[in-house]
Design a protein around this motif. Sequence first.
Motif, PDB file in Angstrom:
ATOM      1  N   GLY A 116       0.824  -1.208   0.000  1.00  0.00           N
ATOM      2  CA  GLY A 116       0.000   0.000   0.000  1.00  0.00           C
ATOM      3  C   GLY A 116       0.856   1.255   0.000  1.00  0.00           C
ATOM      4  O   GLY A 116       0.577   2.217  -0.722  1.00  0.00           O
ATOM      5  N   MET A 117       1.898   1.249   0.829  1.00  0.00           N
ATOM      6  CA  MET A 117       2.810   2.395   0.853  1.00  0.00           C
ATOM      7  C   MET A 117       3.560   2.539  -0.462  1.00  0.00           C
ATOM      8  O   MET A 117       3.770   3.658  -0.955  1.00  0.00           O
ATOM      9  CB  MET A 117       3.802   2.238   2.007  1.00  0.00           C
ATOM     10  N   ALA A 118       3.974   1.411  -1.050  1.00  0.00           N
ATOM     11  CA  ALA A 118       4.678   1.460  -2.336  1.00  0.00           C
ATOM     12  C   ALA A 118       3.778   2.004  -3.434  1.00  0.00           C
ATOM     13  O   ALA A 118       4.216   2.815  -4.273  1.00  0.00           O
ATOM     14  CB  ALA A 118       5.180   0.061  -2.701  1.00  0.00           C
ATOM     15  N   ALA A 119       2.511   1.586  -3.442  1.00  0.00           N
ATOM     16  CA  ALA A 119       1.571   2.082  -4.450  1.00  0.00           C
ATOM     17  C   ALA A 119       1.347   3.579  -4.292  1.00  0.00           C
ATOM     18  O   ALA A 119       1.289   4.317  -5.291  1.00  0.00           O
ATOM     19  CB  ALA A 119       0.244   1.333  -4.327  1.00  0.00           C
ATOM     20  N   ILE A 138      -0.488   4.108 -19.375  1.00  0.00           N
ATOM     21  CA  ILE A 138      -0.215   2.675 -19.312  1.00  0.00           C
ATOM     22  C   ILE A 138       0.276   2.283 -17.915  1.00  0.00           C
ATOM     23  O   ILE A 138      -0.208   1.314 -17.314  1.00  0.00           O
ATOM     24  CB  ILE A 138       0.819   2.278 -20.374  1.00  0.00           C
ATOM     25  N   ALA A 139       1.251   3.047 -17.403  1.00  0.00           N
ATOM     26  CA  ALA A 139       1.816   2.732 -16.085  1.00  0.00           C
ATOM     27  C   ALA A 139       0.755   2.834 -14.995  1.00  0.00           C
ATOM     28  O   ALA A 139       0.684   1.976 -14.100  1.00  0.00           O
ATOM     29  CB  ALA A 139       2.987   3.664 -15.788  1.00  0.00           C
ATOM     30  N   SER A 140      -0.071   3.851 -15.052  1.00  0.00           N
ATOM     31  CA  SER A 140      -1.110   4.033 -14.038  1.00  0.00           C
ATOM     32  C   SER A 140      -2.136   2.911 -14.091  1.00  0.00           C
ATOM     33  O   SER A 140      -2.624   2.443 -13.051  1.00  0.00           O
ATOM     34  CB  SER A 140      -1.809   5.386 -14.235  1.00  0.00           C
ATOM     35  N   ALA A 141      -2.454   2.463 -15.311  1.00  0.00           N
ATOM     36  CA  ALA A 141      -3.426   1.381 -15.453  1.00  0.00           C
ATOM     37  C   ALA A 141      -2.888   0.079 -14.863  1.00  0.00           C
ATOM     38  O   ALA A 141      -3.603  -0.642 -14.158  1.00  0.00           O
ATOM     39  CB  ALA A 141      -3.784   1.191 -16.929  1.00  0.00           C
ATOM     40  N   GLY A 147      -1.072  -3.510  -8.990  1.00  0.00           N
ATOM     41  CA  GLY A 147      -0.265  -3.093  -7.862  1.00  0.00           C
ATOM     42  C   GLY A 147       1.200  -2.897  -8.222  1.00  0.00           C
ATOM     43  O   GLY A 147       1.614  -3.108  -9.369  1.00  0.00           O
ATOM     44  N   PRO A 148       2.011  -2.520  -7.239  1.00  0.00           N
ATOM     45  CA  PRO A 148       3.428  -2.215  -7.492  1.00  0.00           C
ATOM     46  C   PRO A 148       4.221  -3.400  -8.037  1.00  0.00           C
ATOM     47  O   PRO A 148       5.087  -3.216  -8.892  1.00  0.00           O
ATOM     48  CB  PRO A 148       3.944  -1.799  -6.107  1.00  0.00           C
ATOM     49  N   LEU A 149       3.963  -4.601  -7.534  1.00  0.00           N
ATOM     50  CA  LEU A 149       4.708  -5.759  -8.020  1.00  0.00           C
ATOM     51  C   LEU A 149       4.429  -6.028  -9.491  1.00  0.00           C
ATOM     52  O   LEU A 149       5.339  -6.388 -10.254  1.00  0.00           O
ATOM     53  CB  LEU A 149       4.362  -6.997  -7.184  1.00  0.00           C
ATOM     54  N   ALA A 150       3.179  -5.848  -9.899  1.00  0.00           N
ATOM     55  CA  ALA A 150       2.827  -6.058 -11.303  1.00  0.00           C
ATOM     56  C   ALA A 150       3.518  -5.023 -12.185  1.00  0.00           C
ATOM     57  O   ALA A 150       4.035  -5.355 -13.262  1.00  0.00           O
ATOM     58  CB  ALA A 150       1.318  -5.975 -11.482  1.00  0.00           C
ATOM     59  N   LEU A 151       3.551  -3.785 -11.730  1.00  0.00           N
ATOM     60  CA  LEU A 151       4.201  -2.732 -12.515  1.00  0.00           C
ATOM     61  C   LEU A 151       5.700  -2.979 -12.599  1.00  0.00           C
ATOM     62  O   LEU A 151       6.329  -2.705 -13.629  1.00  0.00           O
ATOM     63  CB  LEU A 151       3.921  -1.366 -11.881  1.00  0.00           C
ATOM     64  N   LEU A 171       9.144  -0.129  -3.851  1.00  0.00           N
ATOM     65  CA  LEU A 171       8.995  -1.414  -3.186  1.00  0.00           C
ATOM     66  C   LEU A 171       9.968  -1.550  -2.013  1.00  0.00           C
ATOM     67  O   LEU A 171       9.603  -2.055  -0.944  1.00  0.00           O
ATOM     68  CB  LEU A 171       9.209  -2.554  -4.179  1.00  0.00           C
ATOM     69  N   ALA A 172      11.202  -1.091  -2.216  1.00  0.00           N
ATOM     70  CA  ALA A 172      12.178  -1.144  -1.122  1.00  0.00           C
ATOM     71  C   ALA A 172      11.715  -0.297   0.048  1.00  0.00           C
ATOM     72  O   ALA A 172      11.800  -0.716   1.211  1.00  0.00           O
ATOM     73  CB  ALA A 172      13.545  -0.674  -1.617  1.00  0.00           C
ATOM     74  N   SER A 173      11.227   0.895  -0.250  1.00  0.00           N
ATOM     75  CA  SER A 173      10.741   1.783   0.805  1.00  0.00           C
ATOM     76  C   SER A 173       9.541   1.169   1.524  1.00  0.00           C
ATOM     77  O   SER A 173       9.448   1.210   2.760  1.00  0.00           O
ATOM     78  CB  SER A 173      10.363   3.137   0.209  1.00  0.00           C
ATOM     79  N   GLY A 174       8.625   0.582   0.762  1.00  0.00           N
ATOM     80  CA  GLY A 174       7.442  -0.019   1.366  1.00  0.00           C
ATOM     81  C   GLY A 174       7.784  -1.173   2.283  1.00  0.00           C
ATOM     82  O   GLY A 174       7.291  -1.250   3.412  1.00  0.00           O
ATOM     83  N   TYR A 175       8.652  -2.064   1.817  1.00  0.00           N
ATOM     84  CA  TYR A 175       8.999  -3.219   2.645  1.00  0.00           C
ATOM     85  C   TYR A 175       9.915  -2.831   3.806  1.00  0.00           C
ATOM     86  O   TYR A 175       9.889  -3.473   4.864  1.00  0.00           O
ATOM     87  CB  TYR A 175       9.633  -4.313   1.798  1.00  0.00           C
TER      88      TYR A 175
END
Length: 214
Positions: A116-119, A138-141, A147-151, A171-175
């Motif tokens: 959620g934080m990464a998104a 495209i990126a926003s879609a 979610g972030p992992l898919a992008l 992703l690094a910041s979120g985790y």
Amino acid sequence: MPFLVIQGITPFIWPLLVRVLHRVGPGPMLVTGFVSLAGAQLWLRAVPIHETGLIPLLGPLVLNGVGFGLVVAALTAAAVNVVPPTLTGMASATTSLVRDLGQTLGPAIVGAVALGMAASQLTGSLADAGLTPKEHGIASAVLHEGGPLALHSANLGPLSAKLAPLTEHALASGYNNGLILTAAACVTAAVIAAVFVGFRRSGTVPAEVEENAA
């Protein structure tokens, strides 16, 4: 492999854990175990994101495994020592249920918080990334749908190269924030154990713990 390292340590140190239970009781072990788990999370957070091999992760994984073993042994002993002998089986089963629930629910909660934080971070980063309207769309879609992992893992051609630094940082910041959350939860648990279980010495170890050491 990291999971095997964490879980594989407990059988090797279990005889030692039983002896420590005889000497100090479950309270100090619970506090030490939770503090060890908190330290392992913060140590893991300090490992650079590009380090994917086992060796750089071995230190925090071993500390995590030791803390896990301390907590499991002490929690079982604390639970079965406060019930009549006829109910020790039920108490032991309850601690196993709570442990398994935590191992399932904990990663789900931490993962949801981290992603959620990464998104949220990526949403702002995409707006300032200098993308064309089409690329941004495209990126926003992809971010909205997967979610972030898919992008991060999507094959979007040249656009993926532009997005890679953004997704990796988000992703690094979120985790990293998820690891801080986990460490804070462990410290809170250590305080609760110190207050409610205390540091009274226990001279006995439940049969369930002795049997697990065999």
